[in-house]
Design a protein around this motif. Structure first.
Motif, PDB file in Angstrom:
ATOM      1  N   GLY A 117      49.361  25.835  -3.508  1.00 46.55           N
ATOM      2  CA  GLY A 117      49.878  25.173  -2.328  1.00 46.55           C
ATOM      3  C   GLY A 117      49.502  25.847  -1.033  1.00 46.55           C
ATOM      4  N   SER A 118      48.211  26.167  -0.873  1.00 50.00           N
ATOM      5  CA  SER A 118      47.710  26.717   0.388  1.00 50.00           C
ATOM      6  C   SER A 118      46.785  25.687   1.008  1.00 50.00           C
ATOM      7  N   PRO A 119      47.306  24.765   1.823  1.00 49.93           N
ATOM      8  CA  PRO A 119      46.483  23.664   2.338  1.00 49.93           C
ATOM      9  C   PRO A 119      45.328  24.120   3.203  1.00 49.93           C
ATOM     10  N   GLY A 120      45.414  25.314   3.759  1.00 49.14           N
ATOM     11  CA  GLY A 120      44.335  25.793   4.616  1.00 49.14           C
ATOM     12  C   GLY A 120      43.216  26.478   3.873  1.00 49.14           C
ATOM     13  N   GLN A 121      43.307  26.534   2.553  1.00 50.04           N
ATOM     14  CA  GLN A 121      42.293  27.226   1.755  1.00 50.04           C
ATOM     15  C   GLN A 121      41.044  26.360   1.645  1.00 50.04           C
ATOM     16  N   ASP A 122      39.968  26.782   2.297  1.00 55.62           N
ATOM     17  CA  ASP A 122      38.712  26.045   2.280  1.00 55.62           C
ATOM     18  C   ASP A 122      37.759  26.659   1.265  1.00 55.62           C
ATOM     19  N   ILE A 123      36.845  25.842   0.796  1.00 53.03           N
ATOM     20  CA  ILE A 123      35.803  26.335  -0.101  1.00 53.03           C
ATOM     21  C   ILE A 123      34.724  26.990   0.747  1.00 53.03           C
ATOM     22  N   SER A 124      34.491  28.253   0.521  1.00 52.96           N
ATOM     23  CA  SER A 124      33.484  28.988   1.282  1.00 52.96           C
ATOM     24  C   SER A 124      32.756  29.938   0.355  1.00 52.96           C
ATOM     25  N   LEU A 125      31.483  29.696   0.140  1.00 53.09           N
ATOM     26  CA  LEU A 125      30.698  30.557  -0.732  1.00 53.09           C
ATOM     27  C   LEU A 125      30.336  31.872  -0.049  1.00 53.09           C
ATOM     28  N   LEU A 126      30.604  31.997   1.257  1.00 58.09           N
ATOM     29  CA  LEU A 126      30.299  33.232   1.973  1.00 58.09           C
ATOM     30  C   LEU A 126      31.487  34.181   2.035  1.00 58.09           C
ATOM     31  N   ASP A 127      32.644  33.737   1.603  1.00 59.15           N
ATOM     32  CA  ASP A 127      33.850  34.565   1.689  1.00 59.15           C
ATOM     33  C   ASP A 127      34.491  34.641   0.308  1.00 59.15           C
ATOM     34  N   PRO A 128      34.019  35.559  -0.560  1.00 56.97           N
ATOM     35  CA  PRO A 128      34.566  35.651  -1.924  1.00 56.97           C
ATOM     36  C   PRO A 128      36.072  35.861  -1.896  1.00 56.97           C
ATOM     37  N   TRP A 129      36.757  35.177  -2.805  1.00 55.54           N
ATOM     38  CA  TRP A 129      38.220  35.248  -2.841  1.00 55.54           C
ATOM     39  C   TRP A 129      38.673  35.906  -4.128  1.00 55.54           C
ATOM     40  N   TYR A 130      39.541  36.891  -3.992  1.00 53.19           N
ATOM     41  CA  TYR A 130      40.187  37.574  -5.113  1.00 53.19           C
ATOM     42  C   TYR A 130      39.162  38.280  -6.002  1.00 53.19           C
ATOM     43  N   LEU A 131      38.828  37.730  -7.165  1.00 59.20           N
ATOM     44  CA  LEU A 131      38.009  38.442  -8.132  1.00 59.20           C
ATOM     45  C   LEU A 131      36.518  38.165  -8.036  1.00 59.20           C
ATOM     46  N   THR A 132      36.137  37.119  -7.316  1.00 63.06           N
ATOM     47  CA  THR A 132      34.727  36.725  -7.319  1.00 63.06           C
ATOM     48  C   THR A 132      33.836  37.673  -6.527  1.00 63.06           C
ATOM     49  N   TRP A 133      34.430  38.612  -5.779  1.00 62.47           N
ATOM     50  CA  TRP A 133      33.610  39.557  -5.025  1.00 62.47           C
ATOM     51  C   TRP A 133      32.672  40.342  -5.951  1.00 62.47           C
ATOM     52  N   PHE A 134      33.122  40.604  -7.176  1.00 66.60           N
ATOM     53  CA  PHE A 134      32.309  41.414  -8.075  1.00 66.60           C
ATOM     54  C   PHE A 134      31.006  40.697  -8.433  1.00 66.60           C
ATOM     55  N   LEU A 135      31.058  39.394  -8.646  1.00 71.32           N
ATOM     56  CA  LEU A 135      29.840  38.649  -8.958  1.00 71.32           C
ATOM     57  C   LEU A 135      28.885  38.661  -7.768  1.00 71.32           C
ATOM     58  N   CYS A 136      29.445  38.492  -6.578  1.00 73.74           N
ATOM     59  CA  CYS A 136      28.623  38.528  -5.370  1.00 73.74           C
ATOM     60  C   CYS A 136      27.966  39.895  -5.236  1.00 73.74           C
ATOM     61  N   ALA A 137      28.748  40.952  -5.440  1.00 70.34           N
ATOM     62  CA  ALA A 137      28.210  42.309  -5.329  1.00 70.34           C
ATOM     63  C   ALA A 137      27.163  42.570  -6.405  1.00 70.34           C
ATOM     64  N   LEU A 138      27.430  42.131  -7.627  1.00 73.49           N
ATOM     65  CA  LEU A 138      26.493  42.367  -8.718  1.00 73.49           C
ATOM     66  C   LEU A 138      25.154  41.689  -8.449  1.00 73.49           C
ATOM     67  N   PHE A 139      25.197  40.513  -7.845  1.00 67.89           N
ATOM     68  CA  PHE A 139      23.956  39.821  -7.503  1.00 67.89           C
ATOM     69  C   PHE A 139      23.138  40.639  -6.505  1.00 67.89           C
ATOM     70  N   VAL A 140      23.792  41.138  -5.471  1.00 63.19           N
ATOM     71  CA  VAL A 140      23.088  41.934  -4.457  1.00 63.19           C
ATOM     72  C   VAL A 140      22.562  43.227  -5.065  1.00 63.19           C
ATOM     73  N   TRP A 141      23.413  43.927  -5.828  1.00 65.74           N
ATOM     74  CA  TRP A 141      22.975  45.190  -6.427  1.00 65.74           C
ATOM     75  C   TRP A 141      21.808  44.976  -7.381  1.00 65.74           C
ATOM     76  N   ARG A 142      21.934  43.977  -8.247  1.00 61.63           N
ATOM     77  CA  ARG A 142      20.874  43.741  -9.240  1.00 61.63           C
ATOM     78  C   ARG A 142      19.563  43.363  -8.551  1.00 61.63           C
TER      79      ARG A 142
END
Length: 378
Positions: A117-142
């Motif tokens: 119930g967070s109506p202001g939550q937008d889908i943004s692939l540039l702003d990882p939310w909660y746990l997805t930061w690790f996948l973003c980081a792993l992509f850059v590191w790899r």
């Protein structure tokens, strides 16, 4: 380095390089390490709603957060040593990291909007939310692995980048670059490690020494809880954003790395090297990592952690056990079969096949298997 230079022991016969198991099976040690680390991750997340009323739980939380993600990242770096820009490896990077990132970042955003119930939550692939930061980081590191393998002193360079990030509040939240850069030394450390280094920390003297090390870490964490901002463990903010002088950023990067490395070595020393009942679950740790976030966030939203009795010792033990059981279930083979479309999509239709890749697949000694990719990702 000059060929004429001589050093003690230079003329000794070198040890043969470590080889993978002849039968192609996964290394049980790393699967065990990944499973135990993901259990600690889930337990730590379950402690967040409870730790405010318990100084001991906050201390345990700090100790766990000091090494559980560094351990994951070190293992990810270790299994990225063979990564190059070969087309088949780039394809696995896309299907095994980029696609799950896009799908789960979208799923988490929709979950926040329509379930929590967070109506202001937008889908943004540039702003990882909660746990997805690790996948973003792993992509850059790899993706930068070939660069780290090419330079002469990769670890000091990674430290320099991490320290500069810690004093740069202007980096912002795009792609969670603060975490990407501040956790970078752990990934580069993994790239520099060899099998003998893991055998070294698994000797009995190290296992015995790890007991007082963790006890001392717990005592220090208990003392520091009211005196230290635990946000330092997340590596997601600069020193200025945490209200500290700029020079604290580089100091804390080095201090946290030293602390995390010692605790990670102690953790690895206790990981069994033989096959156990949970070894097979190590292949599904990415499933447990990404899926347990929905359970934790839904539980917080529904008030599962609100009853007063859960904030006592027995309640905290129960929550810890349930968190471990939940993430264990999410790593099992039936769950992996259901969510394989999102975690390990084939996507053969999206990529071209070249003759060299087809020849490698026909060879009995072809490159990395799909399971080895899961080991490297998680």
């Amino acid at each position: 380095m000059s060929d004429a230079a001589t050093y003690p022991g230079q003329n000794r016969t070198p040890r043969p390089p470590a080889r993978p198991p002849a039968d192609g099976r996964r290394d049980a040690f790393f699967d065990n390490a990944k499973y135990l680390a993901i259990v600690l991750v889930a337990m730590g997340h379950s402690w967040e709603p409870l730790k405010g009323g318990s100084r001991f739980l906050e201390a345990a939380y700090c100790v766990v957060y000091a090494f559980h993600m560094p351990a994951f990242i070190v293992v990810s770096g270790y299994f990225s040593r063979t990564f190059d820009m070969r087309p088949d490896r780039l394809r696995r990077l896309v299907t095994g990291v980029v696609v799950p990132y896009v799908l789960f970042e979208t799923a988490y955003s929709l979950f926040q909007r329509f379930v929590v119930g967070s109506p202001g939550q937008d889908i943004s692939l540039l702003d990882p939310w909660y746990l997805t930061w690790f996948l973003c980081a792993l992509f850059v590191w790899r993706l930068t692995t070939p660069l780290w393998k090419a330079i002469r002193r990769p670890l000091p360079v990674a430290f320099g980048i991490a320290m500069l990030a810690s004093v740069s509040p202007s980096i912002g939240d795009d792609l969670d670059l603060q975490r990407v850069l501040q956790f970078l030394p752990y990934f580069v450390l993994g790239l520099c490690l060899r099998p003998e280094h893991f055998r070294l920390v698994r000797r009995w003297p190290v296992r015995i020494a790890a007991v007082p090390v963790f006890a001392l870490a717990l005592v220090f964490a208990w003392w520091s809880v009211p005196r230290m901002n635990t946000a330092w463990f997340y590596h997601r903010d600069s020193a200025q954003e945490l209200g500290a002088p700029w020079w604290c950023g580089p100091v804390m990067v080095l201090a946290m790395f030293g602390c995390s490395t010692v605790l990670t070595a102690g953790f690895f020393s206790w990981v069994p090297g033989r096959r156990t009942w949970f070894t097979a679950l190590g292949a599904g740790t990415l499933y447990g990592y990404l899926l347990h976030g929905f359970v934790v966030k839904y539980g917080v939203h529904e008030g599962w952690f609100d009853p007063a009795w859960l904030h006592g010792p027995l309640g905290e033990i129960l929550v810890t056990a349930l968190a471990g059981a939940c993430v264990t279930l999410l790593c099992t083979r039936p769950v992996r079969r259901v969510f394989r479309f999102a975690m390990e999509p084939g996507m053969e239709w999206a990529f071209r096949r070249d003759a060299a890749e087809l020849a490698r697949e026909r060879s009995p000694r072809s490159g990395e298997s799909r399971e080895n990719l899961s080991t490297a990702r998680a």
